[in-house]
Structure formats: C-alpha cells, structure tokens
Design a protein around this motif. Structure first.
Motif, PDB file in Angstrom:
ATOM      1  N   GLU A  91      87.627 -21.630 107.913  1.00  8.80           N
ATOM      2  CA  GLU A  91      88.195 -20.318 107.537  1.00  8.80           C
ATOM      3  C   GLU A  91      89.067 -20.443 106.286  1.00  8.80           C
ATOM      4  O   GLU A  91      89.259 -19.487 105.558  1.00  8.80           O
ATOM      5  CB  GLU A  91      89.035 -19.774 108.700  1.00  8.80           C
ATOM      6  N   TYR A 119      89.919 -16.303 104.306  1.00 10.83           N
ATOM      7  CA  TYR A 119      89.613 -15.568 105.549  1.00 10.83           C
ATOM      8  C   TYR A 119      90.658 -15.900 106.618  1.00 10.83           C
ATOM      9  O   TYR A 119      91.077 -15.034 107.385  1.00 10.83           O
ATOM     10  CB  TYR A 119      88.195 -15.921 106.030  1.00 10.83           C
ATOM     11  N   GLU A 120      91.134 -17.144 106.611  1.00 12.64           N
ATOM     12  CA  GLU A 120      92.158 -17.537 107.588  1.00 12.64           C
ATOM     13  C   GLU A 120      93.400 -16.632 107.464  1.00 12.64           C
ATOM     14  O   GLU A 120      93.993 -16.232 108.468  1.00 12.64           O
ATOM     15  CB  GLU A 120      92.553 -18.994 107.355  1.00 12.64           C
ATOM     16  N   LYS A 168      92.222 -12.698 108.594  1.00 10.97           N
ATOM     17  CA  LYS A 168      91.152 -12.424 109.560  1.00 10.97           C
ATOM     18  C   LYS A 168      91.518 -11.287 110.516  1.00 10.97           C
ATOM     19  O   LYS A 168      90.626 -10.614 111.018  1.00 10.97           O
ATOM     20  CB  LYS A 168      90.714 -13.676 110.303  1.00 10.97           C
TER      21      LYS A 168
END
Ligand SMILES: Cc1cc2nc3c(=O)[nH]c(=O)nc-3n(C[C@H](O)[C@H](O)[C@H](O)COP(=O)(O)OP(=O)(O)OC[C@H]3O[C@@H](n4cnc5c(N)ncnc54)[C@H](O)[C@@H]3O)c2cc1C
Ligand code: FES
Length: 278
Positions: free
Chosen positions: A229, A269-270, A273
């Motif tokens: 991620e 994305y981490e 999210k």
C-alpha cells in the motif's frame, strides 16, 4: 530557490500563452511562458490559473521540469473558467500562482521500476513524471505505462504516445472502452490489462491517476498482485480555492483531515485508504 518558490505562492505571475493545440473538442493543450522566469515545479504539482474577472482554478502541470523556458497544461472544458480558457489564443495572458502541492515521490522512487496507470485526463499529471523519468532514464528501472480512455477520439498526446510506444525501454499499452473500425488496440476497461503485466512486487512503485471511479477497481487489482500500500501512489482531486492550506475548501473526509492542496494532491494508498472506496 526555496524563498523564491515560497514568494510565488502568494503572488500572481503573468503567464503568456505561447502555443495552443486542440486535442479533442473538449481538451486543449497550452504552452505557457512566465514573464519573470521559470515555474520550477516538480512532477505531480499543480498551479492555480486565473482569468481576470472570471475566476481561478487548479490545473496539473503536464510538462516535465526538465523542459525549461515554459510549462504545459491540458484543460478539459467543464464550466465557467475552463470554457473561458478554451477561448484564449497565442499571445493572451493568464495569471499563475504556484506551483502547489506535494509532488510524486521522485527521490523515493529512484532505483525502482515505475508502473503508471492513467485513466482519461489522469495522463496529464502522469505525463510530467513519465517524461521526467525518461529524461533521467538511468535513475529508474522498468517503465510500464497503461493508458485507458473512453474512445480512440479521446486519446491525448497522441504523437508523444506513439514515441513512447516505439521506445524499447518502455512497455506501453492502451485500451478504449468503446472502439471504432480503425482502432487496432485493446478494447476494455484499464483493469483488464493489469493481470497481464509482470511486476517485480518488491521493487515497483505504481502511480495511478484517473477519475475517482477508477481508483477502487485499479487498486483492487494491484493489491491482488501483492503491491505494498506504501508503493501505490495516487493523485486526488478536490474543490480548491487558495491552493496552499489556508481556506479549508479541499479538506479530505479522513481521520487525519488532510488538505488535498497541501498534504496532496499525491498520496500513497496507505495514507488515504479510508477515503478511497474499494
Ligand atoms: C489538483 C487538481 C489538478 C487538476 N488538474 C486538472 C487538469 O490538469 N486539467 C483539467 O482539465 N482539470 C483539472 N482539474 C479540475 C479543474 O480544476 C476543474 O475542472 C475546474 O476547477 C473547473 O472549473 P470551471 O470554472 O471551469 O467549472 P465550474 O463552473 O466551477 O464547475 C463545472 C463542473 O466541474 C466540477 N468541478 C469544479 N471544480 C472541480 C474540481 N476541483 N474537481 C472536480 N470537479 C470539479 C463542478 O462540480 C461542476 O460540475 C484539477 C483539479 C485539481 C484539484
Ligand atoms: S484549497 Fe484552500 S486549504 Fe486547500
């Protein structure tokens, strides 16, 4: 240099349009030269473009900082300011503030393979990073580019894309949702191309830019390939006014209350999210 950049965030600089080209009836490319020097942006950043008496809007810088003397924008006509921009000609002026925002993590990505996934207008900011990586080719590993758009008529930067396709050190694939009889490429959503791409999971950054609806589907495919991620980088869009973390217009619905203009527009994305629906 840092002080110069800080100063340019507050003041509007004069940008002269030195070239214009219509890619499609709704997308126009502009080459802009500042009266007082370079923009000094980094890939992934945006500028606030103002038209006197009409308004000011955020637009991604599409050229690589390795291009000196002028910078490029690509504008889709969607409303008041963008429609007005489409009426401008060579020699007309716009107001420019910026550059703003967190760029793509150029240094962190050094030494890694780069996998670009662009949907529609997402190619505009990605092109800046792609051309930067091409101009610093030895600093990066494999370069893979997937580009998806609605129809062949919606393709942007067609000549440049042909040049990318001809390079042996770039893997490029393009897909359209709906084809015409002359189209010889792939047909289908961009997600249909991802399973066929070989990725060195440990050593690849994936940079995804496209319409909000695309992110969930693309990220699901990437997670199936065990990409971390932390190595999935997105660029988010929110309504903006100041562009520099003062007005709160671009706040992201997220526990960390990110401001898209200042903390982004690029995020891993981490980091976001909770705000990206899968
Ligand atoms: C960081 C960033 C980079 C961008 N880069 C580009 C780019 O390179 N090229 C490009 O064509 N557009 C880009 N946009 C979107 C662009 O800023 C909007 O299309 C523009 O602000 C619309 O202004 P307008 O006055 O023409 O439209 P308006 O008359 O204000 O609105 C027309 C329609 O566009 C929608 N809209 C307005 N602002 C945004 C926004 N920020 N995001 C999504 N929808 C919006 C409105 O809700 C409305 O439906 C970017 C936006 C951001 C936040
Ligand atoms: S646009 Fe004003 S805080 Fe982000």
């Amino acid at each position: 240099m840092k002080r110069e950049i800080e100063k340019s965030r507050w003041r509007t600089r004069k940008g002269k349009i030195i070239n214009v080209h219509s890619f499609t009836p709704s997308e126009k490319w502009f080459d802009i030269q500042l009266d007082d020097g370079e923009l000094n942006h980094r890939p992934g950043q945006f500028v606030q473009v103002g038209i006197f008496g009409v308004g000011e809007i955020p637009l991604s810088v599409s050229s690589s900082p390795t291009k000196r003397g002028s910078f490029e924008l690509c504008v889709r006509a969607t409303g008041r300011v963008t429609a007005c921009m489409h009426k401008l000609h060579i020699g007309d002026y716009v107001g420019i503030r910026g550059p703003f925002g967190r760029p793509f993590p150029i240094k962190k990505m050094r030494g890694s393979d780069l996998f670009f996934v662009a949907g529609g207008l997402g190619i505009v900011p990605l092109r800046s990073m792609i051309n930067y990586a091409i101009d610093h080719r030895k600093d990066y590993g494999r370069i893979i580019i997937l580009f998806g758009c609605k129809t062949p008529g919606d393709l942007l930067f067609e000549h440049e894309i042909e040049a990318w396709q001809e390079r042996t050190d770039i893997k490029f694939a393009c897909t359209v949702d709906k084809s015409d009889p002359e189209w010889k490429g792939n047909i289908g959503l961009i997600t249909s191309l991802i399973p066929g791409v070989h990725i060195d999971t440990e050593n690849t950054y994936v940079i995804v830019v496209g319409p909000p609806v695309m992110y969930g589907f693309v990220i699901k495919e990437l997670l199936k390939k065990n990409i971390s991620e932390k190595k999935i980088v997105l660029s988010l869009e929110r309504h903006m006014k100041c562009g520099m973390g003062k007005c709160g217009h671009c706040q992201i619905d997220h526990p960390k209350n990110y401001y898209c203009c200042k903390d982004g527009p690029t995020f891993t994305y981490e980091e976001v999210k909770d705000a990206v629906r899968l």
